[in-house]
Design an enzyme around this catalytic site. Structure first.
Site, PDB file in Angstrom:
ATOM      1  N   ASP A  13       0.823  -1.220   0.000  1.00  0.00           N
ATOM      2  CA  ASP A  13       0.000   0.000   0.000  1.00  0.00           C
ATOM      3  C   ASP A  13       0.854   1.267   0.000  1.00  0.00           C
ATOM      4  O   ASP A  13       0.434   2.311   0.500  1.00  0.00           O
ATOM      5  CB  ASP A  13      -0.953   0.025   1.214  1.00  0.00           C
ATOM      6  CG  ASP A  13      -1.768  -1.252   1.326  1.00  0.00           C
ATOM      7  OD1 ASP A  13      -2.408  -1.617   0.315  1.00  0.00           O
ATOM      8  OD2 ASP A  13      -1.768  -1.878   2.394  1.00  0.00           O
ATOM      9  N   ALA A  39      -4.508  -7.996  -3.471  1.00  0.00           N
ATOM     10  CA  ALA A  39      -3.992  -6.653  -3.219  1.00  0.00           C
ATOM     11  C   ALA A  39      -4.642  -5.727  -4.231  1.00  0.00           C
ATOM     12  O   ALA A  39      -5.312  -6.156  -5.158  1.00  0.00           O
ATOM     13  CB  ALA A  39      -2.467  -6.623  -3.346  1.00  0.00           C
ATOM     14  N   HIS A  41      -4.471  -1.375  -5.927  1.00  0.00           N
ATOM     15  CA  HIS A  41      -3.930  -0.036  -5.867  1.00  0.00           C
ATOM     16  C   HIS A  41      -4.917   0.930  -6.507  1.00  0.00           C
ATOM     17  O   HIS A  41      -5.677   0.576  -7.399  1.00  0.00           O
ATOM     18  CB  HIS A  41      -2.545   0.066  -6.531  1.00  0.00           C
ATOM     19  CG  HIS A  41      -2.436  -0.596  -7.856  1.00  0.00           C
ATOM     20  ND1 HIS A  41      -2.022  -1.897  -8.000  1.00  0.00           N
ATOM     21  CD2 HIS A  41      -2.696  -0.154  -9.108  1.00  0.00           C
ATOM     22  CE1 HIS A  41      -2.019  -2.222  -9.278  1.00  0.00           C
ATOM     23  NE2 HIS A  41      -2.430  -1.183  -9.966  1.00  0.00           N
ATOM     24  N   THR A  42      -4.904   2.130  -5.978  1.00  0.00           N
ATOM     25  CA  THR A  42      -5.821   3.163  -6.449  1.00  0.00           C
ATOM     26  C   THR A  42      -5.051   4.157  -7.294  1.00  0.00           C
ATOM     27  O   THR A  42      -4.009   4.652  -6.887  1.00  0.00           O
ATOM     28  CB  THR A  42      -6.487   3.876  -5.265  1.00  0.00           C
ATOM     29  OG1 THR A  42      -7.202   2.905  -4.484  1.00  0.00           O
ATOM     30  CG2 THR A  42      -7.457   4.942  -5.748  1.00  0.00           C
ATOM     31  N   ARG A 142       2.342 -29.195  -7.731  1.00  0.00           N
ATOM     32  CA  ARG A 142       2.166 -29.653  -9.107  1.00  0.00           C
ATOM     33  C   ARG A 142       0.784 -30.241  -9.374  1.00  0.00           C
ATOM     34  O   ARG A 142       0.613 -31.164 -10.160  1.00  0.00           O
ATOM     35  CB  ARG A 142       3.277 -30.645  -9.496  1.00  0.00           C
ATOM     36  CG  ARG A 142       4.635 -29.992  -9.592  1.00  0.00           C
ATOM     37  CD  ARG A 142       5.768 -30.968  -9.483  1.00  0.00           C
ATOM     38  NE  ARG A 142       5.826 -31.539  -8.145  1.00  0.00           N
ATOM     39  CZ  ARG A 142       6.733 -32.410  -7.743  1.00  0.00           C
ATOM     40  NH1 ARG A 142       7.652 -32.829  -8.589  1.00  0.00           N
ATOM     41  NH2 ARG A 142       6.710 -32.891  -6.521  1.00  0.00           N
ATOM     42  N   PRO A 303      -9.403  -1.072   7.750  1.00  0.00           N
ATOM     43  CA  PRO A 303      -8.519   0.011   8.192  1.00  0.00           C
ATOM     44  C   PRO A 303      -7.082  -0.501   8.274  1.00  0.00           C
ATOM     45  O   PRO A 303      -6.839  -1.599   8.791  1.00  0.00           O
ATOM     46  CB  PRO A 303      -9.052   0.368   9.585  1.00  0.00           C
ATOM     47  CG  PRO A 303     -10.400  -0.244   9.683  1.00  0.00           C
ATOM     48  CD  PRO A 303     -10.402  -1.424   8.769  1.00  0.00           C
ATOM     49  N   VAL A 413       3.330  14.198  -3.509  1.00  0.00           N
ATOM     50  CA  VAL A 413       2.841  15.249  -2.611  1.00  0.00           C
ATOM     51  C   VAL A 413       1.317  15.396  -2.670  1.00  0.00           C
ATOM     52  O   VAL A 413       0.767  16.378  -2.185  1.00  0.00           O
ATOM     53  CB  VAL A 413       3.522  16.604  -2.943  1.00  0.00           C
ATOM     54  CG1 VAL A 413       4.999  16.553  -2.629  1.00  0.00           C
ATOM     55  CG2 VAL A 413       3.291  16.992  -4.402  1.00  0.00           C
TER      56      VAL A 413
END
Length: 428
Positions: A13, A39, A41-42, A142, A303, A413
């Site tokens: 994350d 998993a 990602h945004t 296998r 969270p 940023v």
């Protein structure tokens, strides 16, 4: 042109999509080489938010070819749900390529994952219950099913029969669950075969030719270094190789063709699931980081556990992956703090450790040794050059750079694609 590996330098994350965005149109291929839909990602593009789980982030970059490599485990239902959702939003998904050697997550492994985790109780790992671990176990045993098997029903049926001879014993006799029939599994998997067929290729060959043709290939890890099955905080890890070495085995690109390794380091630390976390904050500071940083799982909505930056982990990630460039993300989240603690070492039963402890027991007992760095109050989300950052924000970046032992090339940023400060070219 280069092959670049992009890895998370903490517990995941970290914002790996930020580095992909920085490289933008200069990347010709983005390859997911490990993990599955456990998993996510945004990615934010012009105030539009896209949550990806199984698809590589390159799916959102025009002209880029997204590749699901052989090291990935694929839930076909999730794959087509994501494709359909992006198509509905006007995203072109026609360039997607899937390795014929990638393993498929069959329905019985999703069931096993969930019941096993419940059975473990207090000893649970904290999995997402998506069937990832059991499918990787099948791969090593296998008895796994690969993408290519969908195109030969005879082979597919034999493989499912072989797997269920074992799986049904466990489901019925250990967990008191209904046995799964071969027909229902084969029917579900074959229902995706026609739609999948045009996407499937020998991706190792495809990528080798791309590099020969001077194309830029970005190899994108799921999860992160501290979740790697070999080098993470075992047993609280994922079931695949999430480090730079896994990029080679999970894509078919040899190590001699890797030019750069980019490590993504969040300006603080988060973790989802169980396991040790030396800098975890169970107080108002932790809640500040969670709320300000929007720290809730892309896949599960859980969270995230939050804590201060741990540069012992950063140094470890640099060493294990051979990181050539770090990207610090979410520096803006720290704005407004008077002082910012950074973990520079651990105290383990009175002994200082400047590097990761060797044993699981020592890491469980590690207590952070902090160095306080001065904070800043200014909003930095509109800053685009390093020199325009507040002096203390610059000092924070430079201090982290010195502590982790490798240059910080890019700083995030803000959440948008353009909310970055570049100090060095990630391709050069």
């Amino acid at each position: 042109m280069p092959a670049i590996v992009l890895v998370g330098a903490q517990w995941g994350d970290e914002g790996k999509g930020k580095a992909t965005d920085v490289l933008g149109s200069r990347v010709d291929y983005v390859v997911k080489f490990n993990g599955g839909n456990n998993a996510g990602h945004t990615v934010v593009i012009e105030d539009e938010k896209y949550a990806l789980h199984l698809l590589p982030s390159g799916i959102l970059t025009p002209g880029c070819t997204p590749v699901i490599g052989n090291g990935v485990v694929v839930d076909l239902s999730v794959l087509f749900q994501e494709i359909d959702a992006l198509n509905a939003r006007g995203v072109d998904t026609s360039r997607l390529v899937v390795s014929a050697d990638a393993h498929i997550i069959p329905p019985y492994n999703r069931t096993l994952d969930k019941v096993t985790e419940r059975f473990l109780g207090s000893r649970r790992i904290g999995t997402t219950g998506r069937g990832i671990g059991p499918t990787y176990a099948d791969k090593m045993n296998r008895i796994g099913i690969r993408v290519q098997d969908l195109f030969d029903e005879g082979i597919l049926r034999k493989k499912v029969e072989g797997a269920l001879e074992l799986k049904n014993q466990v489901l019925a006799k250990v967990y008191n669950r209904r046995a799964v029939t071969v027909d229902e599994v084969v029917e579900e998997l074959l229902s995706h075969a026609d739609a999948l067929r045009p996407m499937v290729a020998d991706t190792a060959l495809l990528l080798a030719k791309a590099l020969d043709d001077d194309k830029t290939v970005l190899l994108e890890a799921g999860q992160a270094t501290l979740l790697d099955v070999d080098h993470g905080t075992y047993p609280f890890v994922t079931s695949s190789s999430a480090t730079a070495g896994g990029a080679c085995t999970g894509s078919g690109i040899p190590p001699t063709r890797i030019d750069r390794v980019v490590g993504i380091l969040k300006a603080y630390t988060t973790r989802v699931g169980e396991g040790p976390f030396p800098t975890e904050l169970n107080d108002e500071s932790g809640e500040f980081l969670r709320k300000t940083g929007g720290e809730y799982g892309t896949t599960t909505g859980r969270p995230r556990r939050c804590g201060w930056l741990d540069v012992v982990v950063g140094r470890y990630a640099q060493r294990i992956n051979g990181v050539t460039d770090f990207v610090i993300t979410k520096l803006d989240v720290l704005s407004g703090l008077e002082t910012i603690p950074v973990c520079v070492a651990y105290d383990v039963d009175g002994v200082r450790h400047d590097e990761m402890p060797m044993t699981q027991s020592d890491f469980h007992h590690a207590k952070p040794i902090y160095e306080d760095l001065p904070g800043w109050s200014e909003d930095i989300s509109k800053v685009r050059t390093f020199e325009d950052l507040p002096a203390n924000a610059q000092r924070y970046v430079l201090a982290v750079e010195e502590m982790v032992g490798q240059r910080v090339s890019t700083i995030g940023v803000g959440p948008g694609r353009d909310a970055v400060v570049s100090r060095h070219d990630l391709l050069g």
